[in-house]
Design an enzyme around this catalytic site. Structure first.
Site, short mmCIF file in Angstrom:
data_model
loop_
_atom_site.label_atom_id
_atom_site.label_comp_id
_atom_site.label_asym_id
_atom_site.label_seq_id
_atom_site.Cartn_x
_atom_site.Cartn_y
_atom_site.Cartn_z
N CYS A 1 70.59 53.30 59.95
CA CYS A 1 70.92 52.51 58.76
C CYS A 1 70.11 51.21 58.69
O CYS A 1 68.91 51.27 58.46
CB CYS A 1 72.43 52.26 58.70
N HIS B 1 74.33 58.19 58.68
CA HIS B 1 75.16 57.90 59.86
C HIS B 1 75.53 59.18 60.62
O HIS B 1 76.52 59.83 60.29
CB HIS B 1 76.43 57.17 59.43
N GLU C 1 76.88 59.30 63.41
CA GLU C 1 78.11 59.05 64.18
C GLU C 1 79.35 58.98 63.29
O GLU C 1 80.45 58.75 63.78
CB GLU C 1 77.97 57.73 64.94
#
Length: 370
Positions: A251, A339, A341
């Site tokens: 990001c 993302h 995660e």
């Protein structure tokens, strides 16, 4: 619904009526929307949302409450929340309190009863912009003046506000130093689960201090604000990754890699926030379904990034063609805009953590072990 009138006012003069169950202390911020149906707790505690008022497009929010385990940071980061309907009662065995009670304890204003579909369409057509949540039957000249005097997201360094104040080390294995520009807790969990010892350092930590920690790898986290305002991090990134230290960015970390190697960033009209964003891997034509949360992007196309010849583009957004992944042509350095995660979220991008571990030599060591 309650009889306490409230509203959302945007800087272009548009306003949207709603109500609040408690007094509203005016909350200023950039008004954005997210499309996730679940994960509101993760959204509200994600430091990347610092300084933003979040409009939830799902029609009901709060039905499964909140709990301590799913926090992405110690407290809510958002400036305000806008929903169509706020569930007063939660029903989930993991819940420890209701969403409304939790937000109230953190003094985060919530406006409900808003036509969030109409508000989202307005943001889609006119772009994300400054706004304010306020109590009353409509905006006043004084409130409008305060809104117009509030800071814009462009040029705003929020990473220095969102970062950790001290070093934190967890886990065991190859040592990864993680620059915290507003890092989500789940990133640390994922790195530890992948087999790393992680030391989280503040955003302004010098390259010399990082080298003194003797890292095997470098991680560049997500975070809020304008990446071009985080110029103090660029030389550190160039110095550390340029020396051959395996580096992975997510990001804001992705945007900072682009800037560090000569590229530029630009503000998107309304950003990418929420789940189910399709991304194409240019190396194998595989399509990944991803979770995203960003309002800026690295400028370029599938053909490359102007000013950053050392970087190649690896991933593109299938909705608008923006850059979603980059890799250095010679160094063990890669970054993604989405993302991997994200929790809750799609799992298509999880292999990026294994890719990072392989760059540390872990996969080769493990495969050589009987």
């Amino acid at each position: 619904m309650t009889d306490r009138p409230a509203f959302v006012l945007l800087e272009d003069g548009a306003w949207f009526a709603g109500s609040s169950a408690r007094p509203v202390s005016s909350g200023f911020g950039e008004v954005v929307f997210t499309t996730n149906l679940t994960g509101y707790q993760e959204t509200f505690t994600d430091p990347s949302y610092l300084g933003q008022i979040v409009v939830m497009t799902a029609p009901m929010i709060g039905n499964y409450g909140v709990n301590e385990e799913d926090m992405e940071s110690p407290h809510p980061q958002v400036s305000g929340v806008v929903v169509r309907e706020l569930s007063r009662h939660c029903s989930n065995w993991r819940a420890t309190r209701s969403l409304d009670d939790w937000l109230a304890s953190a003094a985060v204003p919530v406006i409900e009863g808003v036509d969030t579909r109409r508000l989202t369409r307005h943001l889609r057509e006119c772009g994300a912009m400054r706004g304010v949540l306020a109590e009353g039957s409509g905006p006043t000249a004084e409130l409008t003046a305060r809104l117009m005097a509030s800071p814009s997201m462009e040029g705003l360094d929020l990473a220095s506000r969102a970062t950790a104040n001290a070093r934190i080390t967890e886990g065991s294995g190859p040592h990864v130093v993680a620059y915290d520009f507003g890092m989500k807790r789940n990133i640390v969990r994922m790195l530890i689960a992948a087999g790393c010892r992680v030391t989280v350092v503040p955003a302004a930590t010098s390259a010399a201090e990082v080298r003194g920690l003797k890292p095997d790898g470098l991680f560049l986290s997500n975070g809020p604000g304008d990446p071009a305002a985080v110029g103090y991090a660029l030389e550190n990134i160039r110095e550390l990754s340029g020396a051959g230290l395996p580096t992975f960015g997510i990001c804001l970390g992705h945007q900072l890699v682009g800037l560090a190697y000569g590229g530029s960033t630009a503000k998107l009209p309304y950003g990418h926030r929420g789940g189910n964003h399709p991304v194409r891997d240019l190396r194998n034509d595989q399509v990944l379904i991803t979770t995203q949360n960003h309002g800026f992007a690295v400028v370029g196309s599938a053909d490359g990034i102007s000013g950053a010849l050392a970087l190649e583009v690896t991933h593109l957004n299938l909705n608008d063609g923006t850059i979603e992944g980059i890799r250095h042509r010679e160094l063990p350095l890669f970054a993604v805009q989405y993302h991997p995660e994200a929790a809750p979220g799609p799992h298509d991008a999880l292999p990026h953590f294994a890719e990072f571990m392989e760059s540390l030599g872990v996969a080769r060591v493990k495969s050589a072990t009987p």
